[in-house]
Structure formats: structure tokens, C-alpha cells
Design a protein around this motif. Structure first.
Motif, PDB file in Angstrom:
ATOM      1  N   SER A  59       0.842  -1.183   0.000  1.00  0.00           N
ATOM      2  CA  SER A  59       0.000   0.000   0.000  1.00  0.00           C
ATOM      3  C   SER A  59       0.879   1.236   0.000  1.00  0.00           C
ATOM      4  O   SER A  59       1.792   1.351   0.808  1.00  0.00           O
ATOM      5  N   THR A  60       0.634   2.141  -0.927  1.00  0.00           N
ATOM      6  CA  THR A  60       1.299   3.436  -0.959  1.00  0.00           C
ATOM      7  C   THR A  60       0.256   4.492  -1.267  1.00  0.00           C
ATOM      8  O   THR A  60      -0.532   4.332  -2.189  1.00  0.00           O
ATOM      9  N   ASP A  61       0.244   5.554  -0.485  1.00  0.00           N
ATOM     10  CA  ASP A  61      -0.671   6.663  -0.709  1.00  0.00           C
ATOM     11  C   ASP A  61       0.139   7.930  -0.865  1.00  0.00           C
ATOM     12  O   ASP A  61       1.147   8.134  -0.174  1.00  0.00           O
ATOM     13  N   ARG A  62      -0.294   8.793  -1.761  1.00  0.00           N
ATOM     14  CA  ARG A  62       0.422  10.034  -2.081  1.00  0.00           C
ATOM     15  C   ARG A  62      -0.440  11.225  -1.688  1.00  0.00           C
ATOM     16  O   ARG A  62      -1.593  11.333  -2.086  1.00  0.00           O
ATOM     17  N   ILE A  63       0.149  12.117  -0.906  1.00  0.00           N
ATOM     18  CA  ILE A  63      -0.526  13.334  -0.451  1.00  0.00           C
ATOM     19  C   ILE A  63       0.131  14.504  -1.186  1.00  0.00           C
ATOM     20  O   ILE A  63       1.333  14.735  -1.043  1.00  0.00           O
ATOM     21  N   ALA A  64      -0.635  15.222  -1.975  1.00  0.00           N
ATOM     22  CA  ALA A  64      -0.097  16.340  -2.751  1.00  0.00           C
ATOM     23  C   ALA A  64      -0.344  17.654  -2.014  1.00  0.00           C
ATOM     24  O   ALA A  64      -1.436  17.883  -1.484  1.00  0.00           O
ATOM     25  N   LEU A  65       0.698  18.491  -1.985  1.00  0.00           N
ATOM     26  CA  LEU A  65       0.601  19.806  -1.357  1.00  0.00           C
ATOM     27  C   LEU A  65       1.158  20.852  -2.309  1.00  0.00           C
ATOM     28  O   LEU A  65       2.233  20.653  -2.892  1.00  0.00           O
ATOM     29  N   GLN A  66       0.442  21.945  -2.458  1.00  0.00           N
ATOM     30  CA  GLN A  66       0.902  23.061  -3.293  1.00  0.00           C
ATOM     31  C   GLN A  66       1.379  24.168  -2.352  1.00  0.00           C
ATOM     32  O   GLN A  66       0.619  24.645  -1.525  1.00  0.00           O
ATOM     33  N   PHE A  67       2.654  24.524  -2.447  1.00  0.00           N
ATOM     34  CA  PHE A  67       3.221  25.554  -1.592  1.00  0.00           C
ATOM     35  C   PHE A  67       3.216  26.909  -2.281  1.00  0.00           C
ATOM     36  O   PHE A  67       3.109  27.004  -3.503  1.00  0.00           O
ATOM     37  N   LYS A  68       3.357  27.944  -1.478  1.00  0.00           N
ATOM     38  CA  LYS A  68       3.571  29.296  -1.990  1.00  0.00           C
ATOM     39  C   LYS A  68       5.081  29.458  -2.092  1.00  0.00           C
ATOM     40  O   LYS A  68       5.769  29.561  -1.071  1.00  0.00           O
ATOM     41  N   GLY A  69       5.609  29.402  -3.308  1.00  0.00           N
ATOM     42  CA  GLY A  69       7.058  29.499  -3.494  1.00  0.00           C
ATOM     43  C   GLY A  69       7.755  28.213  -3.108  1.00  0.00           C
ATOM     44  O   GLY A  69       7.220  27.118  -3.285  1.00  0.00           O
ATOM     45  N   ASN A  70       8.947  28.355  -2.527  1.00  0.00           N
ATOM     46  CA  ASN A  70       9.769  27.207  -2.156  1.00  0.00           C
ATOM     47  C   ASN A  70      10.186  27.329  -0.690  1.00  0.00           C
ATOM     48  O   ASN A  70      11.357  27.523  -0.384  1.00  0.00           O
ATOM     49  N   PRO A  71       9.230  27.209   0.243  1.00  0.00           N
ATOM     50  CA  PRO A  71       9.558  27.411   1.654  1.00  0.00           C
ATOM     51  C   PRO A  71      10.480  26.335   2.231  1.00  0.00           C
ATOM     52  O   PRO A  71      11.105  26.557   3.259  1.00  0.00           O
TER      53      PRO A  71
END
Length: 157
Positions: free
Chosen positions: A74-86
Motif C-alpha cells: 500500500s502506498t498513498d500520495r498526499i499532494a501539497l501546493q506551496f507558496k514558493g519554495n519554503p
């Protein structure tokens, strides 16, 4: 894709039977028979043992029994969109945490040079987290990144 441009490729064509008798190699589908010099089977162990994919001759019982004893991962992927490159990561940078327990993950940062990152969780922890729902997965990802990069990460998502 240019290397494969001259190859006959059939998409959306479920395989019904694989013939692998001596020099006679073929894949049989609802759309017809596709002859081959070699066949690479990438079906899951569940598909191989389900009986929905036939082999001629049949696969040896020893191999089928071995496949039946293998459970799927089992592998699950959580996507996150950041503001810039913190996180200060390079393009397509991978971070693997050395953890002391199962609450761990892997990070792929700045995917394709964008500010999109993914946090992958796997195994029993990933299954448990996914069962709690999308919000719990996102909360874990932000908490995990906060431990690695500082608690102010949540404000950059």
C-alpha cells in the motif's frame, strides 16, 4: 515516446489469455490475437491468482501458490501546493526520513520545477492514515513536514 513510435501498441485492450507454449507466444484479447517474440507480464499477484487471466499452458501450481501468499503493498500520495519554495529544495528533490516508528514518509519536492510537493506514506501506517480520510492525510503531511523543516510550514501550503 519517439523510440516506441514504430511499435504496434494496443491501448485499452484487456488481455484474456496469454499463450506461452514453446515458440508460440501470443496475447489474446477481445480485439483479437497479438503475436509476440516476448511477453512481459506486470499483473498484480491478485490478478494472477484470480483466474480472470488465463495462461496456455497453465502456470505451474508452485508459482500460483507462491503468488497467492504475497499480499499487495500500500502506498498513498498526499499532494501539497506551496507558496514558493519554503522548504528550500532543488527541483525534483527527494527527502527520505530515517524514522524510529511507522509514522514516516518520503517527500518529493518541487516536482518539475513547480511548487508542488508530494508526501508518500506506505504500509500499515499508510493504510491506517488513508482510512481516516483526506483531511487526516493532509494534517499528517503538514505535521511531518513541520517536524523536518520547522513548524511555520503550515502557513506556506
Amino acid at each position: 515516446t519517439q523510440l516506441a513510435s514504430s511499435l504496434p501498441i494496443a491501448l485499452s485492450t484487456p488481455v484474456k489469455r496469454i499463450v506461452w507454449s514453446g515458440r508460440d507466444l501470443a496475447v489474446e484479447t477481445a480485439a483479437g490475437r497479438i503475436g509476440a517474440r516476448a511477453i512481459i507480464v506486470t499483473a498484480s499477484t491478485n490478478v494472477l491468482t484470480s483466474g480472470n487471466l488465463a495462461f496456455s499452458p497453465e502456470l505451474p501450481k508452485r508459482q500460483l501458490d507462491a503468488a497467492a501468499r504475497l499480499s499487495l503493498g500500500s502506498t498513498d500520495r498526499i499532494a501539497l501546493q506551496f507558496k514558493g519554495n519554503p522548504l528550500g529544495l532543488s527541483r525534483d528533490e527527494t527527502i527520505i526520513e530515517r524514522a524510529d516508528d511507522i509514522r514516516t514518509a518520503t517527500l518529493m519536492g518541487n516536482i518539475g520545477g513547480t511548487s508542488l510537493c508530494t508526501v508518500d506514506v506506505a504500509g500499515s501506517f499508510g493504510r491506517q492514515l488513508a482510512a481516516q480520510g483526506e483531511a487526516a492525510m493532509q494534517d499528517f503531511a503538514i505535521e511531518w513536514l513541520g517536524k523536518l523543516f520547522g513548524s511555520d510550514i503550515a502557513g506556506a501550503v
